[in-house]
Write an enzyme that holds these catalytic residues in place. Sequence first.
Site, mmCIF file in Angstrom:
data_model
loop_
_atom_site.group_PDB
_atom_site.id
_atom_site.type_symbol
_atom_site.label_atom_id
_atom_site.label_comp_id
_atom_site.label_asym_id
_atom_site.label_seq_id
_atom_site.Cartn_x
_atom_site.Cartn_y
_atom_site.Cartn_z
ATOM 1 N N LYS A 62 0.859 -1.187 0.000
ATOM 2 C CA LYS A 62 0.000 0.000 0.000
ATOM 3 C C LYS A 62 0.893 1.234 0.000
ATOM 4 C CE LYS A 62 -3.574 2.388 2.596
ATOM 5 N NZ LYS A 62 -4.632 2.270 3.605
ATOM 6 N N SER B 13 -10.300 5.672 -4.269
ATOM 7 C CA SER B 13 -11.273 6.764 -4.388
ATOM 8 C C SER B 13 -10.849 7.849 -5.382
ATOM 9 C CB SER B 13 -11.518 7.368 -3.009
ATOM 10 O OG SER B 13 -10.305 7.825 -2.432
ATOM 11 N N LYS C 33 1.183 9.815 6.012
ATOM 12 C CA LYS C 33 1.320 8.417 6.430
ATOM 13 C C LYS C 33 2.604 7.793 5.885
ATOM 14 C CE LYS C 33 -3.677 7.750 7.001
ATOM 15 N NZ LYS C 33 -4.833 6.841 6.813
ATOM 16 N N LYS D 115 -2.189 -1.355 -3.897
ATOM 17 C CA LYS D 115 -3.084 -0.208 -3.777
ATOM 18 C C LYS D 115 -2.288 1.077 -3.871
ATOM 19 C CE LYS D 115 -6.128 1.863 -0.394
ATOM 20 N NZ LYS D 115 -6.598 1.832 0.960
ATOM 21 N N ARG E 147 -10.827 9.762 2.440
ATOM 22 C CA ARG E 147 -10.682 10.403 3.750
ATOM 23 C C ARG E 147 -11.793 11.410 3.986
ATOM 24 N NH1 ARG E 147 -4.035 11.007 3.451
ATOM 25 N NH2 ARG E 147 -3.638 8.750 3.331
HETATM 26 C C1 PBG Z 1 -7.077 3.502 5.728
HETATM 27 C C2 PBG Z 1 -7.547 3.230 4.353
HETATM 28 C C3 PBG Z 1 -7.435 4.137 3.314
HETATM 29 C C4 PBG Z 1 -8.041 3.556 2.227
HETATM 30 C C5 PBG Z 1 -8.504 2.290 2.601
HETATM 31 N N1 PBG Z 1 -8.159 2.100 3.950
HETATM 32 C C6 PBG Z 1 -6.903 5.509 3.262
HETATM 33 C C7 PBG Z 1 -5.615 5.809 3.875
HETATM 34 O O1 PBG Z 1 -4.732 4.959 3.982
HETATM 35 O O2 PBG Z 1 -5.473 6.951 4.265
HETATM 36 C C8 PBG Z 1 -8.151 4.255 0.914
HETATM 37 C C9 PBG Z 1 -9.162 3.809 -0.025
HETATM 38 C C10 PBG Z 1 -9.481 4.747 -1.096
HETATM 39 O O3 PBG Z 1 -8.893 5.825 -1.281
HETATM 40 O O4 PBG Z 1 -10.402 4.401 -1.841
HETATM 41 N N2 PBG Z 1 -6.619 2.489 6.488
#
Ligand code: PBG
Length: 328
Positions: A196, A280, A223, A254, A206
Amino acid sequence: MFPLQRHRRLRQNESIRSLIRETHLSPNDFIVPLFVVEGKGVKDEIASMPNYYRFSLDLLTKEVKELWQLGLKSVLLFVKVDEKLKDNRGEEAVNPNGLMQRAIRTVKEAVPEMLVMTDVALDPYSIYGHDGIVDQGKIVNDRTNSFLAQMALSHAQAGADFVAPSDMMDGRILEIRSVLEDAHFTDVGIMSYSAKFASAFYGPFRDALDSAPVDAKDIPKDKKTYQMDPANRSEALKETFADIDEGADIVMVKPGLCYLDIVRDLSNEVEVPVAVYQVSGEYAMIKAASEKGWLDHDEVMLEQLTAIKRAGASMIASYFAKDAAKLL
Ligand code: PBG
């Protein structure tokens, strides 16, 4: 050699093109992310994700039945947590009667065969918007892991089929697997967000969950100390091999589109299914451009989903799952 070979012979019409097509999408490919909120009769459109909604539990039932009718057989649950229930440790995340736990039961009651996957990470529960516990300006790894394992256990107890840790702490898969084994949840699987990346494409998500890192003193603003650097490739293999060793049943890359080289690497190298999360921001870009009339929504959507599968994805978590299933 030309003219003995003319490649266009195999492209002359849709019949021959479909005969030689190498990649086929079907509703079986998709995992549907679902956002859940408290309340009754709530179907709240997410501003930066047109035509995507947060559902209260009563309407979640209806949505899940509709997904099943369309041939969509797995969902990935996320909850939007009330501000007053947030803390640094995510205590609410293990509440047996918390929103996630009730959402799991709701889906299982609506459609018992629906595969229920749950997000495991602290961010929706964290006052700081981080996936782990914050201590003196740092995200602490090992204490977070113990908590994530309890969270996963709580989801398993509520009826989840798979838990999906999205936090990127080191060693969390091992800890989650051990806790599940000790509690005899041997059939509950783990889909690990193993590669990720610290991506700017998570913005709309978010917004949906109100889970962005807060802007405050001594709180990391991003992050990047746990999610991967988008510049790195071999690290994705290292992360993924480690998660498989620790007990991940399914691994994940991801976001999707910008990381298809990673998807190909992993699908060549590992022997477990590789999931891709089309996130997203990828959804929002297609929606925005098509609203402006700049791109053809359905064509671009199917092209991107096909490309993700062609790169080696065994399954795709996508906000387009429903739109795509209707077309397929
Ligand atoms: C957080 C999480 C995120 C997503 C899935 N789980 C966002 C992040 O890591 O800040 C993102 C999914 C998306 O953007 O569709 N644990």
